[in-house]
Write an enzyme that holds these catalytic residues in place. Structure first.
Site, PDB file in Angstrom:
ATOM      1  N   TRP A 160       0.831  -1.211   0.000  1.00 54.72           N
ATOM      2  CA  TRP A 160       0.000   0.000   0.000  1.00 54.72           C
ATOM      3  C   TRP A 160       0.861   1.256   0.000  1.00 54.72           C
ATOM      4  O   TRP A 160       0.550   2.239  -0.675  1.00 54.72           O
ATOM      5  CB  TRP A 160      -0.959  -0.037   1.180  1.00 54.72           C
ATOM      6  CG  TRP A 160      -2.010   1.010   1.229  1.00 54.72           C
ATOM      7  CD1 TRP A 160      -2.458   1.646   2.347  1.00 54.72           C
ATOM      8  CD2 TRP A 160      -2.797   1.574   0.152  1.00 54.72           C
ATOM      9  NE1 TRP A 160      -3.453   2.557   2.034  1.00 54.72           N
ATOM     10  CE2 TRP A 160      -3.673   2.532   0.696  1.00 54.72           C
ATOM     11  CE3 TRP A 160      -2.814   1.342  -1.226  1.00 54.72           C
ATOM     12  CZ2 TRP A 160      -4.574   3.268  -0.095  1.00 54.72           C
ATOM     13  CZ3 TRP A 160      -3.709   2.079  -2.023  1.00 54.72           C
ATOM     14  CH2 TRP A 160      -4.580   3.023  -1.448  1.00 54.72           C
TER      15      TRP A 160
ATOM     16  N   ARG B 229      12.522   0.413   5.717  1.00 53.73           N
ATOM     17  CA  ARG B 229      13.562   0.117   6.702  1.00 53.73           C
ATOM     18  C   ARG B 229      14.601  -0.882   6.195  1.00 53.73           C
ATOM     19  O   ARG B 229      15.672  -1.032   6.765  1.00 53.73           O
ATOM     20  CB  ARG B 229      12.931  -0.389   8.001  1.00 53.73           C
ATOM     21  CG  ARG B 229      12.170  -1.689   7.883  1.00 53.73           C
ATOM     22  CD  ARG B 229      11.601  -2.118   9.238  1.00 53.73           C
ATOM     23  NE  ARG B 229      10.573  -1.220   9.727  1.00 53.73           N
ATOM     24  CZ  ARG B 229      10.751  -0.341  10.718  1.00 53.73           C
ATOM     25  NH1 ARG B 229      11.938  -0.246  11.315  1.00 53.73           N
ATOM     26  NH2 ARG B 229       9.766   0.428  11.118  1.00 53.73           N
TER      27      ARG B 229
ATOM     28  N   GLY C  29     -10.344   3.737   3.244  1.00 51.51           N
ATOM     29  CA  GLY C  29     -11.414   3.517   2.282  1.00 51.51           C
ATOM     30  C   GLY C  29     -11.126   2.346   1.370  1.00 51.51           C
ATOM     31  O   GLY C  29     -10.078   1.704   1.472  1.00 51.51           O
TER      32      GLY C  29
ATOM     33  N   LYS D  19     -13.602  -3.977   9.452  1.00 51.84           N
ATOM     34  CA  LYS D  19     -13.903  -4.629   8.173  1.00 51.84           C
ATOM     35  C   LYS D  19     -12.932  -5.764   7.878  1.00 51.84           C
ATOM     36  O   LYS D  19     -13.283  -6.735   7.189  1.00 51.84           O
ATOM     37  CB  LYS D  19     -13.925  -3.608   7.033  1.00 51.84           C
ATOM     38  CG  LYS D  19     -12.619  -2.851   6.813  1.00 51.84           C
ATOM     39  CD  LYS D  19     -11.737  -3.474   5.755  1.00 51.84           C
ATOM     40  CE  LYS D  19     -10.429  -2.720   5.595  1.00 51.84           C
ATOM     41  NZ  LYS D  19      -9.575  -3.280   4.544  1.00 51.84           N
TER      42      LYS D  19
ATOM     43  N   THR E 189     -13.467  -5.490   0.771  1.00 49.51           N
ATOM     44  CA  THR E 189     -12.598  -6.434   1.460  1.00 49.51           C
ATOM     45  C   THR E 189     -13.250  -7.803   1.628  1.00 49.51           C
ATOM     46  O   THR E 189     -12.557  -8.820   1.668  1.00 49.51           O
ATOM     47  CB  THR E 189     -12.182  -5.863   2.832  1.00 49.51           C
ATOM     48  OG1 THR E 189     -11.760  -4.516   2.665  1.00 49.51           O
ATOM     49  CG2 THR E 189     -11.048  -6.652   3.431  1.00 49.51           C
TER      50      THR E 189
ATOM     51  N   ARG F 207      -6.302  -9.736   1.533  1.00 51.17           N
ATOM     52  CA  ARG F 207      -5.497 -10.667   2.315  1.00 51.17           C
ATOM     53  C   ARG F 207      -6.311 -11.293   3.441  1.00 51.17           C
ATOM     54  O   ARG F 207      -6.156 -12.475   3.750  1.00 51.17           O
ATOM     55  CB  ARG F 207      -4.270  -9.949   2.883  1.00 51.17           C
ATOM     56  CG  ARG F 207      -3.298  -9.462   1.824  1.00 51.17           C
ATOM     57  CD  ARG F 207      -1.979  -9.060   2.429  1.00 51.17           C
ATOM     58  NE  ARG F 207      -2.079  -7.901   3.296  1.00 51.17           N
ATOM     59  CZ  ARG F 207      -1.951  -6.643   2.888  1.00 51.17           C
ATOM     60  NH1 ARG F 207      -1.753  -6.388   1.599  1.00 51.17           N
ATOM     61  NH2 ARG F 207      -2.023  -5.644   3.733  1.00 51.17           N
TER      62      ARG F 207
ATOM     63  N   VAL G 168       1.151  -8.727   6.020  1.00 52.73           N
ATOM     64  CA  VAL G 168       0.388  -8.575   7.252  1.00 52.73           C
ATOM     65  C   VAL G 168      -1.098  -8.630   6.931  1.00 52.73           C
ATOM     66  O   VAL G 168      -1.569  -7.958   6.016  1.00 52.73           O
ATOM     67  CB  VAL G 168       0.725  -7.235   7.943  1.00 52.73           C
ATOM     68  CG1 VAL G 168      -0.180  -7.004   9.148  1.00 52.73           C
ATOM     69  CG2 VAL G 168       2.195  -7.213   8.363  1.00 52.73           C
TER      70      VAL G 168
ATOM     71  N   GLU H 171      -4.143  -7.580   8.896  1.00 52.57           N
ATOM     72  CA  GLU H 171      -4.430  -6.864  10.137  1.00 52.57           C
ATOM     73  C   GLU H 171      -5.622  -7.435  10.903  1.00 52.57           C
ATOM     74  O   GLU H 171      -5.726  -7.277  12.121  1.00 52.57           O
ATOM     75  CB  GLU H 171      -4.676  -5.374   9.838  1.00 52.57           C
ATOM     76  CG  GLU H 171      -3.447  -4.616   9.360  1.00 52.57           C
ATOM     77  CD  GLU H 171      -2.483  -4.245  10.479  1.00 52.57           C
ATOM     78  OE1 GLU H 171      -2.643  -4.765  11.609  1.00 52.57           O
ATOM     79  OE2 GLU H 171      -1.556  -3.457  10.215  1.00 52.57           O
TER      80      GLU H 171
END
Length: 332
Positions: free
Chosen positions: A16, A35, A137, A192, A249, A256, A280, A282
């Site tokens: 993202w 990083r 969004g 969501k 989603t 994901r 990830v 979430e």
């Protein structure tokens, strides 16, 4: 007069973060910080984020920067697109490096342990009057990076701040809409992901489109109840940050969290699923925090409770679905 070009640094070279940096680089001078220096070197060499966003060539104008201080310096806007677990440390470092620079984040969820929403984490590190807000969004990274149309929300407690940055960042294919309901927007973006896991489980077990529609609809009701209990506005959940993000989603194959649910329905272990995913998801950590918040505020959230039990307390996928189907009838 069109939007004014500005200097933007995006912190977080995942899918993202890369997609937003790519989209914004068509109108602004954008740096992308990550990083992992070797990862950034590979992106610079190939002009492609093969790890998180394969097969999408990045604009030559998009700059890459592995040095945090250099990335923060001279920016008109900082945009944090790390997982939520990285927001606190990044905000703290930005306060030290360039205090007062406007900050947006695109992190979703509740902070593990504290149960704080992203804007509360930011306020704790930057101060309550810092110029900041959230981007959220319905938006899959791969589509945004390819320049396909999307519409998202920019929410901030300061209406003037929200409208200013909407006008600066708005593009024909990445449309932004201002909102002042930080709580409602962030609750929508967090919960969501849990609902998408539920939708994936239902789809993976072959329960059909009717069941998915029921899950989405009742899931939206759960999200709205929690948002209102925490001070959000119910109408926010009818917009992009609520219904829009939830529908995308729960139904999109690029989700994901939905893929986690599909794999759980196949009987795979959560550890194996997350290793195979490589990103990830979430909703996995968010489920636990959502249930804690719901109990703390006396909010009924049976779908989230079932998914939390499935993810963290040994409940099987079939039992989770049967638990929801066995609920007593009631008024909608």
């Amino acid at each position: 007069m069109g939007p004014v070009s500005c200097n933007i640094t995006v912190f977080g070279a995942g899918a993202w973060g890369t997609a937003l940096a790519q989209a914004l680089s068509t109108a602004h001078a954008v740096k992308l910080w990550g990083r992992d220096r070797r990862h950034l070197d590979e992106i610079a060499r190939t002009r492609e984020n093969r790890r998180y966003l394969p097969d999408i060539r990045l604009d030559n104008a998009l700059a890459l920067e592995a040095d945090f201080t250099a990335a923060a310096r001279g920016a008109d806007l900082h945009l944090v697109v790390t997982p939520l677990s990285g927001l606190r440390d990044t905000a703290r470092r930005l306060r030290e490096q360039s205090p007062g620079t406007p900050l947006l984040w695109a992190c979703k969820g509740f902070e593990a342990g504290s149960g704080l929403l992203p804007h509360e984490v930011a306020a704790a590190e930057l101060g309550g009057d810092a110029p900041c807000g959230v981007l959220t969004g319905p938006s899959f990274a791969a589509e945004v990076a390819r320049g396909l149309p999307a519409a998202i929300t920019l929410a901030a407690s300061d209406a003037a701040f929200a409208h200013h940055w909407v006008n600066v960042l708005h593009q024909p294919r990445l449309r932004l809409y201002a909102n002042t309901d930080l709580v409602g927007c962030e609750i929508g973006g967090a919960v969501k992901n849990v609902m998408a896991i539920a939708a994936g489980v239902s789809d993976g077990m072959g329960f059909g489109l009717n069941a998915r529609a029921a899950l989405i609809t009742r899931g939206l009701a759960e999200i709205a109840r929690l948002a209102e209990a925490l001070g959000g506005r119910s109408e926010t959940l009818m917009g992009l940050a609520g219904m829009g993000d939830l529908i995308l989603t729960c139904t999109g194959d690029l989700s994901r969290n939905r893929r986690v649910g599909l794999a759980l329905a196949e009987g795979k272990s959560l550890g194996d699923i997350l290793r195979e995913l490589g990103h990830v998801a979430e909703g996995v950590s968010t489920a636990r925090e959502v249930v804690r918040q719901a109990r703390r505020h006396g909010v009924e959230m049976p779908i989230c409770e079932a998914i939390d039990a499935l993810l963290h307390h040994g409940l099987s996928a079939r039992s989770a679905v049967e638990q929801l189907l066995a609920r007593d009838p009631r008024h909608e």
